[in-house]
Structure formats: structure tokens, C-alpha cells
Design a protein around this motif. Structure first.
Motif, PDB file in Angstrom:
ATOM      1  N   ARG A  11      33.560  43.302  34.486  1.00  0.00           N
ATOM      2  CA  ARG A  11      34.779  44.069  34.202  1.00  0.00           C
ATOM      3  C   ARG A  11      35.869  43.779  35.241  1.00  0.00           C
ATOM      4  O   ARG A  11      37.054  43.704  34.897  1.00  0.00           O
ATOM      5  CB  ARG A  11      34.453  45.561  34.141  1.00  0.00           C
ATOM      6  N   LEU A  12      35.470  43.589  36.487  1.00  0.00           N
ATOM      7  CA  LEU A  12      36.436  43.217  37.528  1.00  0.00           C
ATOM      8  C   LEU A  12      37.074  41.874  37.195  1.00  0.00           C
ATOM      9  O   LEU A  12      38.297  41.721  37.273  1.00  0.00           O
ATOM     10  CB  LEU A  12      35.760  43.149  38.896  1.00  0.00           C
ATOM     11  N   LEU A  13      36.274  40.901  36.783  1.00  0.00           N
ATOM     12  CA  LEU A  13      36.810  39.584  36.444  1.00  0.00           C
ATOM     13  C   LEU A  13      37.762  39.673  35.248  1.00  0.00           C
ATOM     14  O   LEU A  13      38.792  38.986  35.223  1.00  0.00           O
ATOM     15  CB  LEU A  13      35.682  38.593  36.166  1.00  0.00           C
ATOM     16  N   ALA A  14      37.443  40.529  34.292  1.00  0.00           N
ATOM     17  CA  ALA A  14      38.352  40.720  33.149  1.00  0.00           C
ATOM     18  C   ALA A  14      39.690  41.267  33.633  1.00  0.00           C
ATOM     19  O   ALA A  14      40.746  40.848  33.140  1.00  0.00           O
ATOM     20  CB  ALA A  14      37.716  41.659  32.120  1.00  0.00           C
ATOM     21  N   ALA A  15      39.681  42.156  34.609  1.00  0.00           N
ATOM     22  CA  ALA A  15      40.927  42.681  35.165  1.00  0.00           C
ATOM     23  C   ALA A  15      41.700  41.576  35.879  1.00  0.00           C
ATOM     24  O   ALA A  15      42.928  41.510  35.791  1.00  0.00           O
ATOM     25  CB  ALA A  15      40.636  43.842  36.115  1.00  0.00           C
ATOM     26  N   ASP A  20      45.942  42.323  36.135  1.00  0.00           N
ATOM     27  CA  ASP A  20      46.233  43.754  36.170  1.00  0.00           C
ATOM     28  C   ASP A  20      45.864  44.317  37.541  1.00  0.00           C
ATOM     29  O   ASP A  20      44.728  44.754  37.764  1.00  0.00           O
ATOM     30  CB  ASP A  20      45.447  44.440  35.052  1.00  0.00           C
ATOM     31  N   LEU A  21      46.830  44.316  38.460  1.00  0.00           N
ATOM     32  CA  LEU A  21      46.571  44.762  39.831  1.00  0.00           C
ATOM     33  C   LEU A  21      46.123  46.221  39.890  1.00  0.00           C
ATOM     34  O   LEU A  21      45.265  46.567  40.709  1.00  0.00           O
ATOM     35  CB  LEU A  21      47.797  44.543  40.713  1.00  0.00           C
ATOM     36  N   ASP A  22      46.694  47.079  39.059  1.00  0.00           N
ATOM     37  CA  ASP A  22      46.285  48.485  39.078  1.00  0.00           C
ATOM     38  C   ASP A  22      44.811  48.615  38.708  1.00  0.00           C
ATOM     39  O   ASP A  22      44.053  49.330  39.371  1.00  0.00           O
ATOM     40  CB  ASP A  22      47.135  49.318  38.124  1.00  0.00           C
ATOM     41  N   ARG A  54      45.989  44.657  47.960  1.00  0.00           N
ATOM     42  CA  ARG A  54      46.829  44.502  46.766  1.00  0.00           C
ATOM     43  C   ARG A  54      47.838  43.377  46.968  1.00  0.00           C
ATOM     44  O   ARG A  54      48.046  42.544  46.074  1.00  0.00           O
ATOM     45  CB  ARG A  54      47.535  45.814  46.452  1.00  0.00           C
ATOM     46  N   GLU A  55      48.470  43.316  48.134  1.00  0.00           N
ATOM     47  CA  GLU A  55      49.445  42.260  48.407  1.00  0.00           C
ATOM     48  C   GLU A  55      48.769  40.889  48.454  1.00  0.00           C
ATOM     49  O   GLU A  55      49.310  39.900  47.950  1.00  0.00           O
ATOM     50  CB  GLU A  55      50.201  42.531  49.709  1.00  0.00           C
ATOM     51  N   GLY A  56      47.583  40.808  49.037  1.00  0.00           N
ATOM     52  CA  GLY A  56      46.849  39.542  49.053  1.00  0.00           C
ATOM     53  C   GLY A  56      46.539  39.046  47.654  1.00  0.00           C
ATOM     54  O   GLY A  56      46.674  37.858  47.348  1.00  0.00           O
ATOM     55  N   LEU A  57      46.149  39.955  46.781  1.00  0.00           N
ATOM     56  CA  LEU A  57      45.877  39.584  45.389  1.00  0.00           C
ATOM     57  C   LEU A  57      47.158  39.220  44.655  1.00  0.00           C
ATOM     58  O   LEU A  57      47.182  38.275  43.854  1.00  0.00           O
ATOM     59  CB  LEU A  57      45.151  40.735  44.679  1.00  0.00           C
TER      60      LEU A  57
END
Length: 125
Positions: A11-15, A20-22, A54-57
Motif C-alpha cells: 500500500r505504501l508503494l501504491a501511494a 501522493d505525499l499526504d 516530506r521535503e526529501g520525498l
């Protein structure tokens, strides 16, 4: 999220593939750390805390706007998880990127990510 459920990594990989950062940040603990493959230190570049992670991503999505993770597999062992994948994308300069890589995860008791440590193997055509 359960620490023994590898489906959470799917599910994380799907995000990630939805950019979708949120939704991605919902998988991370409040005291999270992200370590990326590139940087001047042996651990690459380290981002600590939700805002920095979040900024790194976001930097990844800006640098590879069409980034996609495929050919993935995931497994868990206690409070650790592993995802292996093929990353593809195109840089803003038009360079095609194709790398095999993996993420090593340390998980909190509630299953959220404490540390995401990424590794890339550069694939040469």
C-alpha cells in the motif's frame, strides 16, 4: 497497519506510484527518518522528522516527475520490512533512469515507519 503485514508495504508503494505525499506520510511515525541513496555521507542524505522527510520525498518527485516503482516484492520480519523494486522515470533534463533498489524499514510498535533507508543499483543499458 500491523507490523507483521507486508501488505502495508504494498500500500505504501501504491501511494508512491500515485505521488501522493499526504497518503505516503500517513505511513510514517512522528519521529521518522528517511535516508536516500545519494549524498556526501555513507548513509546518503538523511531527513529527520515528518517535515524534513516530506521535503526529501518531494525532492524525488520533482527530480523524477514520472517516477514509478514496479516489479516489486515485500516482506516483513518482526519490526523490520524490506521492499525490492525497479524504479523507472525521466529526469527534468530528459535522462531516463532505470534502477533496481530496495528499502529497508524499521517499524514502530503500531506498524508506522520509523526509518526508511533506500538503496539503488544503477542499471546500465
Amino acid at each position: 497497519m500491523y507490523a507483521d503485514d507486508a501488505g502495508v508495504l504494498t500500500r505504501l508503494l501504491a501511494a508512491f506510484n500515485a505521488h501522493d505525499l499526504d497518503r505516503i506520510m500517513g505511513f510514517f511515525a512522528d519521529d521518522c527518518v528517511l535516508e536516500t541513496p545519494r549524498g556526501e555521507h555513507p548513509w546518503g542524505t538523511r531527513f529527520e522528522g515528518p517535515s524534513a522527510v516530506r521535503e526529501g520525498l518531494a525532492q524525488r518527485f520533482r527530480g523524477l516527475p514520472d517516477v514509478h516503482y514496479g516489479e516489486d516484492e515485500h516482506w516483513m520480519c518482526g519490526d523490520h520490512g524490506v521492499s525490492r523494486w525497479l524504479l523507472t522515470g525521466t529526469t527534468n533534463e530528459g535522462e531516463h533512469v532505470r534502477v533496481h533498489g530496495c528499502d529497508l524499514f524499521d517499524l514502530a510498535d503500531d506498524g508506522r515507519i520509523l526509518r526508511k533507508d533506500s538503496y539503488w543499483k544503477i542499471v546500465q543499458p
